[in-house]
Scaffold this motif. Structure first.
Motif, PDB file in Angstrom:
ATOM      1  N   VAL A 248       0.499   8.648  -4.540  1.00 54.54           N
ATOM      2  CA  VAL A 248      -0.491   9.706  -4.321  1.00 54.54           C
ATOM      3  C   VAL A 248       0.169  10.925  -3.685  1.00 54.54           C
ATOM      4  CG1 VAL A 248      -2.496  10.352  -2.922  1.00 54.54           C
ATOM      5  CG2 VAL A 248      -2.512   8.216  -4.210  1.00 54.54           C
ATOM      6  N   LEU A 249       0.963  10.699  -2.647  1.00 55.17           N
ATOM      7  CA  LEU A 249       1.645  11.818  -1.992  1.00 55.17           C
ATOM      8  C   LEU A 249       2.674  12.447  -2.924  1.00 55.17           C
ATOM      9  CD1 LEU A 249       2.128  10.312   1.588  1.00 55.17           C
ATOM     10  CD2 LEU A 249       0.451  12.019   0.852  1.00 55.17           C
TER      11      LEU A 249
ATOM     12  N   TYR B 291      -5.838  16.548  -9.335  1.00 54.92           N
ATOM     13  CA  TYR B 291      -6.316  16.825  -7.975  1.00 54.92           C
ATOM     14  C   TYR B 291      -7.533  17.744  -7.971  1.00 54.92           C
ATOM     15  CZ  TYR B 291      -2.903  14.134  -5.489  1.00 54.92           C
ATOM     16  OH  TYR B 291      -2.195  13.075  -4.977  1.00 54.92           O
ATOM     17  N   LEU B 292      -7.650  18.615  -8.947  1.00 55.43           N
ATOM     18  CA  LEU B 292      -8.877  19.393  -9.075  1.00 55.43           C
ATOM     19  C   LEU B 292     -10.067  18.468  -9.322  1.00 55.43           C
ATOM     20  CD1 LEU B 292      -7.662  22.452 -11.193  1.00 55.43           C
ATOM     21  CD2 LEU B 292      -8.441  22.491  -8.812  1.00 55.43           C
ATOM     22  N   LEU B 293      -9.863  17.480 -10.186  1.00 54.91           N
ATOM     23  CA  LEU B 293     -10.926  16.505 -10.442  1.00 54.91           C
ATOM     24  C   LEU B 293     -11.240  15.710  -9.185  1.00 54.91           C
ATOM     25  CD1 LEU B 293     -12.821  15.123 -12.455  1.00 54.91           C
ATOM     26  CD2 LEU B 293     -10.929  13.600 -13.079  1.00 54.91           C
ATOM     27  N   PHE B 294     -10.216  15.368  -8.421  1.00 55.81           N
ATOM     28  CA  PHE B 294     -10.421  14.634  -7.162  1.00 55.81           C
ATOM     29  C   PHE B 294     -11.282  15.437  -6.193  1.00 55.81           C
ATOM     30  CE2 PHE B 294      -8.905  14.407  -2.757  1.00 55.81           C
ATOM     31  CZ  PHE B 294      -9.352  13.142  -2.413  1.00 55.81           C
TER      32      PHE B 294
ATOM     33  N   PHE C  88       0.831  -1.209   0.000  1.00 53.06           N
ATOM     34  CA  PHE C  88       0.000   0.000   0.000  1.00 53.06           C
ATOM     35  C   PHE C  88       0.863   1.256   0.000  1.00 53.06           C
ATOM     36  CE2 PHE C  88      -2.180   3.377   2.373  1.00 53.06           C
ATOM     37  CZ  PHE C  88      -3.301   3.537   1.582  1.00 53.06           C
ATOM     38  N   LEU C  89       1.881   1.276   0.830  1.00 48.39           N
ATOM     39  CA  LEU C  89       2.749   2.453   0.892  1.00 48.39           C
ATOM     40  C   LEU C  89       3.529   2.634  -0.408  1.00 48.39           C
ATOM     41  CD1 LEU C  89       4.106   2.135   4.544  1.00 48.39           C
ATOM     42  CD2 LEU C  89       2.499   3.836   3.679  1.00 48.39           C
TER      43      LEU C  89
ATOM     44  N   ALA D 102       2.694  16.345  -4.234  1.00 49.86           N
ATOM     45  CA  ALA D 102       3.851  17.245  -4.145  1.00 49.86           C
ATOM     46  C   ALA D 102       4.230  17.776  -5.526  1.00 49.86           C
ATOM     47  CB  ALA D 102       5.030  16.506  -3.511  1.00 49.86           C
ATOM     48  N   THR D 103       4.124  16.927  -6.548  1.00 50.56           N
ATOM     49  CA  THR D 103       4.461  17.356  -7.913  1.00 50.56           C
ATOM     50  C   THR D 103       3.558  18.479  -8.392  1.00 50.56           C
ATOM     51  OG1 THR D 103       5.255  15.122  -8.431  1.00 50.56           O
ATOM     52  CG2 THR D 103       4.707  16.543 -10.297  1.00 50.56           C
TER      53      THR D 103
END
Length: 278
Positions: A16-17, A258-261, A8-9, A21-22
């Motif tokens: 995802v993280l 992320y906007l879509l998220f 998972f990590l 950050a990108t």
């Protein structure tokens, strides 16, 4: 639990993280060799996305696809479920398989079928219209008709999944509920409107949330059928994000993702507030 936690990590939480950050950097394809040498731009990519006319067009197309496609899908699915539950008993399993088959069919095969149906010259739909003296249009090359054509394909492709869930919800309602309404003199429509639909609220919530999430991320339909055309009239947010990744604009692309998220999270929250049990 350790093997799952490691996987998972490594393959979910980490990417995802990393992508989050990108989205706050100016990372491009040339920066892949030195990912830690990129410059931070804060919310610059998000501002740039909102200022991008093509992104706004893609957002409008996505909203159009969701606002029209989700209710149509649920209505068709509910109608099919009611017909199977009340009217068709003998061949119910056959119909369930037939209606569910498009859900598990390759999008490429579906695209071939719908291109034949919507072909302007020898297509099945235009040929049928020609029999009644109507000259059918070029469905996928029209700015006004391309998106409705994709919505029709999406409804046909996806309603089988919601239909199975609606059918399970209908069959879980005790017969005594409807019998009590019938004894009280309620018409078939009144029994359905005031007894069956309220008891289907959890099912409607689940299907609307899952359908809404899927339709907000719609990508395959325009990618396979229209490539976002004509003139970006079928371009979706997911497809435009994919194109920005292809162009090497990783920071901008991740900000769009992320906007879509965020939109998906907000829409899902609203659906839970409106459709939760009362």
């Amino acid at each position: 639990m350790l093997p799952f936690a490691v996987l998972f990590l490594a393959f979910t939480a980490g990417p995802v993280l990393g992508s989050l950050a990108t989205s706050f950097t100016d990372m491009r394809q040339r920066d892949l060799r030195t990912p830690f040498a990129v410059n931070g731009v804060g919310f610059g990519n998000y501002v740039k996305a909102f200022q991008d006319e093509t992104f706004r067009k893609a957002a409008f197309n996505t909203a159009y696809f969701v606002v029209v496609g989700v209710p149509l899908t649920l209505l068709v699915a509910l109608a099919a479920a009611v017909l199977l539950d009340r009217g068709v008993k003998k061949f119910q399993s056959l119909f369930k398989v037939a209606y569910y088959l498009p859900v598990v069919t390759s999008i490429v095969a579906i695209a071939v079928i719908w291109r034949f149906v919507l072909s302007p010259d020898a297509g099945l739909l235009n040929s049928a219209l020609g029999l009644v003296g109507i000259d059918g249009p070029n469905w996928l090359a029209s700015k006004t008709l391309a998106m409705p054509s994709l919505i029709a394909m999406a409804v046909w492709r996806n309603f089988g999944s919601a239909m199975i869930i609606f059918l399970a919800g209908l069959q879980s309602i005790p017969d005594s509920v409807e019998e009590a309404g019938q004894i009280d003199g309620a018409s078939p429509w009144q029994r359905f409107r005031y007894l069956i639909l309220p008891l289907l609220r959890p099912t409607i919530l689940f299907t609307s949330v899952t359908s809404g999430i899927g339709y907000l991320q719609f990508f395959e339909e325009p990618f396979v059928m229209t490539q976002g055309g004509p003139l970006n009239s079928t371009l979706s947010v997911s497809m435009y994000t994919y194109q920005q990744f292809g162009f090497g604009n990783y920071g901008l692309a991740t900000s769009m993702a992320y906007l879509l998220f965020v939109v998906i999270a907000v829409v899902t929250f609203i659906q839970f507030r409106l459709l939760r049990e009362k």
